[in-house]
Design a protein around this motif. Structure first.
Motif, PDB file in Angstrom:
ATOM      1  N   GLY A 223      -7.915   0.168  -5.078  1.00 13.00           N
ATOM      2  CA  GLY A 223      -8.129   1.475  -4.483  1.00 13.00           C
ATOM      3  C   GLY A 223      -7.416   2.587  -5.224  1.00 13.00           C
ATOM      4  O   GLY A 223      -7.719   3.749  -5.059  1.00 13.00           O
ATOM      5  N   ALA A 224      -6.453   2.232  -6.058  1.00 13.59           N
ATOM      6  CA  ALA A 224      -5.704   3.247  -6.800  1.00 13.59           C
ATOM      7  C   ALA A 224      -6.510   3.658  -8.034  1.00 13.59           C
ATOM      8  O   ALA A 224      -7.021   2.810  -8.752  1.00 13.59           O
ATOM      9  CB  ALA A 224      -4.343   2.698  -7.212  1.00 13.59           C
ATOM     10  N   PRO A 225      -6.646   4.937  -8.277  1.00 12.68           N
ATOM     11  CA  PRO A 225      -7.414   5.382  -9.438  1.00 12.68           C
ATOM     12  C   PRO A 225      -6.710   5.031 -10.738  1.00 12.68           C
ATOM     13  O   PRO A 225      -5.494   4.993 -10.803  1.00 12.68           O
ATOM     14  CB  PRO A 225      -7.496   6.903  -9.250  1.00 12.68           C
TER      15      PRO A 225
ATOM     16  N   GLY B  98      -1.900   9.711 -11.001  1.00 14.10           N
ATOM     17  CA  GLY B  98      -2.414   8.474 -10.424  1.00 14.10           C
ATOM     18  C   GLY B  98      -2.064   8.306  -8.956  1.00 14.10           C
ATOM     19  O   GLY B  98      -2.183   7.214  -8.406  1.00 14.10           O
TER      20      GLY B  98
ATOM     21  N   TRP C  49      -2.031   8.340  -4.861  1.00 14.27           N
ATOM     22  CA  TRP C  49      -3.027   8.032  -3.844  1.00 14.27           C
ATOM     23  C   TRP C  49      -2.524   8.511  -2.488  1.00 14.27           C
ATOM     24  O   TRP C  49      -1.349   8.811  -2.320  1.00 14.27           O
ATOM     25  CB  TRP C  49      -3.370   6.544  -3.822  1.00 14.27           C
ATOM     26  N   LYS C  50      -3.417   8.568  -1.532  1.00 17.04           N
ATOM     27  CA  LYS C  50      -3.103   9.112  -0.208  1.00 17.04           C
ATOM     28  C   LYS C  50      -2.476   8.048   0.684  1.00 17.04           C
ATOM     29  O   LYS C  50      -2.889   6.901   0.662  1.00 17.04           O
ATOM     30  CB  LYS C  50      -4.376   9.637   0.444  1.00 17.04           C
ATOM     31  N   TYR C  51      -1.462   8.452   1.446  1.00 13.20           N
ATOM     32  CA  TYR C  51      -0.970   7.599   2.522  1.00 13.20           C
ATOM     33  C   TYR C  51      -1.327   8.262   3.841  1.00 13.20           C
ATOM     34  O   TYR C  51      -1.468   9.473   3.925  1.00 13.20           O
ATOM     35  CB  TYR C  51       0.537   7.312   2.420  1.00 13.20           C
TER      36      TYR C  51
ATOM     37  N   TYR D 147       2.066  -1.217  -0.229  1.00 19.51           N
ATOM     38  CA  TYR D 147       1.692  -0.520  -1.441  1.00 19.51           C
ATOM     39  C   TYR D 147       2.280  -1.331  -2.595  1.00 19.51           C
ATOM     40  O   TYR D 147       3.180  -2.150  -2.395  1.00 19.51           O
ATOM     41  CB  TYR D 147       2.263   0.897  -1.459  1.00 19.51           C
TER      42      TYR D 147
ATOM     43  N   THR E   8       2.973   0.523  -9.899  1.00 19.01           N
ATOM     44  CA  THR E   8       2.087   0.398 -11.053  1.00 19.01           C
ATOM     45  C   THR E   8       2.852   0.651 -12.339  1.00 19.01           C
ATOM     46  O   THR E   8       4.015   1.057 -12.323  1.00 19.01           O
ATOM     47  CB  THR E   8       0.938   1.417 -10.961  1.00 19.01           C
TER      48      THR E   8
ATOM     49  N   LEU F 195       0.729  12.223  -0.217  1.00 20.35           N
ATOM     50  CA  LEU F 195       0.433  11.478  -1.437  1.00 20.35           C
ATOM     51  C   LEU F 195       1.624  10.630  -1.827  1.00 20.35           C
ATOM     52  O   LEU F 195       2.775  10.996  -1.551  1.00 20.35           O
ATOM     53  CB  LEU F 195       0.104  12.444  -2.576  1.00 20.35           C
TER      54      LEU F 195
END
Length: 141
Positions: free
Chosen positions: A18-20, A46, A48-50, A66, A69, A138
């Motif tokens: 799901g992470a870009p 990079g 992502w939303k929480y 989570y 990365t 984020l």
């Protein structure tokens, strides 16, 4: 906390999917003076939303985590509203070896580092002091 012990591998894989993906320019493309800024932009790029729903004290909710990365050595948040947040992480993916840092008051719209020097693929989650209110923002890790 026992719900967090289930499905570690599946949830970690889903979080990674799901992470870009962020592809940065080669290090030689930027002058040395700008390298730290480029690394920070790649990390935050990079993000992502929480989303912590009202009634929950943790994000992500349920038994998920989570995962850090290769984009970032730090774990940072940029909340939509001011909140008090605590970073918790698992040593060696083992829920019985959870470590939590101190609570941090974070301001809306501002990136705040919650923890530094993390390896790749570390499982982590956020603990919030106010369970009754939805919290969003984020996260970059």
């Amino acid at each position: 906390m026992s719900g967090r012990r289930n499905l570690l591998t599946a949830v970690a894989a889903a979080a990674l999917l799901g992470a870009p993906l962020v592809v940065g320019a080669p290090a030689s493309a930027a002058p040395a003076a700008h390298a730290p800024a480029a690394a920070a932009a790649s990390c935050i790029g990079g993000a992502w939303k929480y989303d912590k729903p009202a009634g929950w004290s943790y994000a992500p909710t349920g038994s998920g985590y989570y995962v850090t990365t290769s984009r970032c050595a730090d774990i940072q948040v940029k909340p939509d509203n001011a909140t008090v947040i605590q970073l918790c992480y698992l040593k060696n993916h083992d829920p019985s070896k959870t470590t939590c840092k101190g609570q941090v008051t974070v301001q809306p719209g501002k990136w705040t580092v919650l923890g530094t020097d993390f390896n790749d693929n570390v499982y982590f989650y956020f603990r919030f002091t106010n369970a009754s209110v939805q919290k969003t923002g984020l996260v970059a890790a």
